[in-house]
Design an enzyme around this catalytic site. Structure first.
Site, mmCIF file in Angstrom:
data_model
loop_
_atom_site.group_PDB
_atom_site.id
_atom_site.type_symbol
_atom_site.label_atom_id
_atom_site.label_comp_id
_atom_site.label_asym_id
_atom_site.label_seq_id
_atom_site.Cartn_x
_atom_site.Cartn_y
_atom_site.Cartn_z
ATOM 1 N N CYS A 75 -91.537 110.713 -42.620
ATOM 2 C CA CYS A 75 -92.119 110.714 -41.269
ATOM 3 C C CYS A 75 -93.579 110.247 -41.343
ATOM 4 O O CYS A 75 -94.427 110.951 -41.890
ATOM 5 C CB CYS A 75 -92.012 112.124 -40.690
ATOM 6 N N CYS B 128 -96.193 112.573 -39.915
ATOM 7 C CA CYS B 128 -96.298 113.767 -40.766
ATOM 8 C C CYS B 128 -97.225 113.501 -41.943
ATOM 9 O O CYS B 128 -98.064 114.339 -42.290
ATOM 10 C CB CYS B 128 -94.925 114.169 -41.311
#
Length: 109
Positions: A35, A38
């Site tokens: 991600c 992230c």
């Protein structure tokens, strides 16, 4: 994943002990290594954990641990969930800068 000194890695099996049984304020970062946002949050999470020494910060990799994210209805990443005395008090989805994240945490804890 780069491991930051103030941030603890938790799993499905350690979540109850590390988060729900904690008598303080805990920020849980639900994330995954694939991600992009992230990964961008890594230095922000580290800075927040350094700025708020009374805040326990933990990361849970949703790719490796699926039980807890499912229980909490985590549908998007990154999702930050703030717990106080084992009870969820707030949730933030998506990237956030350090200042905004600090304000959000302080407003709820």
């Amino acid at each position: 994943m780069q491991c930051y000194s103030m941030v603890k890695i938790v799993s499905d099996s350690s979540f109850v002990e590390e988060v729900l049984q904690n008598s303080g304020v805990v920020l849980v970062d639900f994330w995954a290594p694939w991600c992009g946002p992230c990964v961008q949050m890594l230095p922000v999470i580290d800075a927040v954990s350094s700025s708020l020494p009374d805040l326990k910060v933990v990361k849970l990799d949703v790719q490796e641990n699926q039980e807890i994210p499912s229980e909490y209805g985590i549908m998007a990443l990154p999702t930050l969930v703030l717990f106080k005395n084992g009870v969820e008090v707030g949730r933030h989805v998506g990237f956030s800068d350090e200042r905004s994240l600090l304000e959000w945490i302080k407003s709820l804890s």
